[in-house]
Enzyme design. Sequence first.
Site, mmCIF file in Angstrom:
data_model
loop_
_atom_site.group_PDB
_atom_site.id
_atom_site.type_symbol
_atom_site.label_atom_id
_atom_site.label_comp_id
_atom_site.label_asym_id
_atom_site.label_seq_id
_atom_site.Cartn_x
_atom_site.Cartn_y
_atom_site.Cartn_z
ATOM 1 N N GLN A 1 36.200 41.198 35.603
ATOM 2 C CA GLN A 1 36.925 42.333 35.016
ATOM 3 C C GLN A 1 37.279 43.408 36.041
ATOM 4 O O GLN A 1 38.080 44.293 35.754
ATOM 5 C CB GLN A 1 36.092 42.954 33.890
ATOM 6 C CG GLN A 1 35.802 42.032 32.731
ATOM 7 C CD GLN A 1 37.024 41.692 31.900
ATOM 8 O OE1 GLN A 1 38.011 42.421 31.905
ATOM 9 N NE2 GLN A 1 36.970 40.590 31.168
ATOM 10 N N HIS B 1 43.286 34.584 35.442
ATOM 11 C CA HIS B 1 43.979 35.059 34.243
ATOM 12 C C HIS B 1 43.508 36.428 33.764
ATOM 13 O O HIS B 1 44.055 36.971 32.806
ATOM 14 C CB HIS B 1 43.886 34.021 33.115
ATOM 15 C CG HIS B 1 42.586 33.975 32.381
ATOM 16 N ND1 HIS B 1 42.399 34.574 31.159
ATOM 17 C CD2 HIS B 1 41.413 33.376 32.682
ATOM 18 C CE1 HIS B 1 41.168 34.334 30.738
ATOM 19 N NE2 HIS B 1 40.546 33.619 31.654
ATOM 20 N N CYS C 1 29.928 37.458 19.184
ATOM 21 C CA CYS C 1 29.805 36.850 20.507
ATOM 22 C C CYS C 1 30.958 35.887 20.714
ATOM 23 O O CYS C 1 31.760 35.636 19.817
ATOM 24 C CB CYS C 1 28.461 36.135 20.631
ATOM 25 S SG CYS C 1 28.324 34.676 19.592
ATOM 26 N N SER D 1 38.410 35.385 38.189
ATOM 27 C CA SER D 1 39.272 34.506 37.395
ATOM 28 C C SER D 1 40.706 34.995 37.490
ATOM 29 O O SER D 1 40.974 36.190 37.345
ATOM 30 C CB SER D 1 38.816 34.505 35.930
ATOM 31 O OG SER D 1 39.658 33.685 35.151
ATOM 32 N N ALA E 1 36.192 31.129 36.272
ATOM 33 C CA ALA E 1 35.079 31.956 36.731
ATOM 34 C C ALA E 1 33.756 31.385 36.251
ATOM 35 O O ALA E 1 32.735 31.505 36.943
ATOM 36 C CB ALA E 1 35.244 33.389 36.244
ATOM 37 N N THR E 2 33.750 30.776 35.076
ATOM 38 C CA THR E 2 32.526 30.147 34.575
ATOM 39 C C THR E 2 32.043 29.067 35.536
ATOM 40 O O THR E 2 30.853 28.972 35.848
ATOM 41 C CB THR E 2 32.761 29.555 33.171
ATOM 42 O OG1 THR E 2 33.023 30.617 32.251
ATOM 43 C CG2 THR E 2 31.546 28.761 32.699
#
Length: 364
Positions: A172, A191, A309, A189, A72-73
């Site tokens: 999400q 996963h 983070c 994504s 997804a990044t």
Amino acid sequence: MIYCDYQATTPLAPEAREAMLPWLDGPDGTGFGNPHSPHRFGRQAAAAVELARDRVAALFPPGGRVIFTGSATEAINLALRGSHPPGDARPVAVSAIEHAAVLDTARALRCPVEILPVDRAGLVDPACGLPDAVRLVAVMQVNNEIGTIQPVDALARRAKELGALFLCDAVQGAGKLAPPAEADMIAVSAHKLYGPKGIGALWIRDGVVLEPLLTGGGQEQGLRSGTLSPALCAGFGVAARLSTELLENDAQHVEKLWARVHSLLPEWELNGSADSRWHGNLNIRREGLDVARLMSDLRTIAFSAGSACASGSGRPSHVLSALGLSARQAKSSIRLGFGRYTTLDEIEMVAESLNAAAERQDMR
């Protein structure tokens, strides 16, 4: 070991694993072919990829195309960088609680970045001010830290009124909620919806033009060069199909888990909205809690600290800080994530263990 970190990653669905295995065959099988080759081995692999693409496309609104990416990044980078003409100084607007993949990439575009605030419930106001001549607006569907569900369709309509594109990080929310119908680009994504790691996708609305990030062989409709993995694609496709088929059952199961665990943790305070959120995410805090000690005491439970983070620097979470929480409150927060394979017995044991460990700290 009880797994309660579904926002970090979800267990691989057995059905997705089974779908992947034929495409990992060695020389005695036929599933090892390159999907971009013209012979029979390649055509078989290509057919598996396109079946997976159709299944993943069912997660999105009609009227767009799916580009497979490595994560997804990468999908977010393709959306943000690929839609940014060289030298374009028009501003982009992103919410204060976006994932680092959005925040850091937006800041790297060398254009003004407007940060859209959230209220104490962790929600962006659909009527928030957007900068003049804004080029792109990015707001995630479901926050990965606190689970709040944003009014993305209303925000997308605002962006369109101003002539801007709207990007939604739906990592999400995909497979759990209806897709953001008004978005121009959506990143997901595998996963995070019971598929394999190493593959994501960007949905692009028809008519939206992007420049590629990865050049070379021109695969993925010229937007993402590189040989695709039929195994990863197949696993993603089956996971997406299952998420669509089990959407209602999964949601009902999560609601039962949420209601039970929430009732068993009365001394803990909820971070973010209780209503406008995905109830598979429980981000809570307890005054004076030493989260590092808690995680050390509860080594048979896999959960996340709400204060650090992604880099593990120990700095207070930018998401919790955006809600108005103090550094002390942020550092006394934890995140529990649960889903399809979590049992009611497990969630009860987790709550009992959390309460006991926190009470031991209170007595010290």
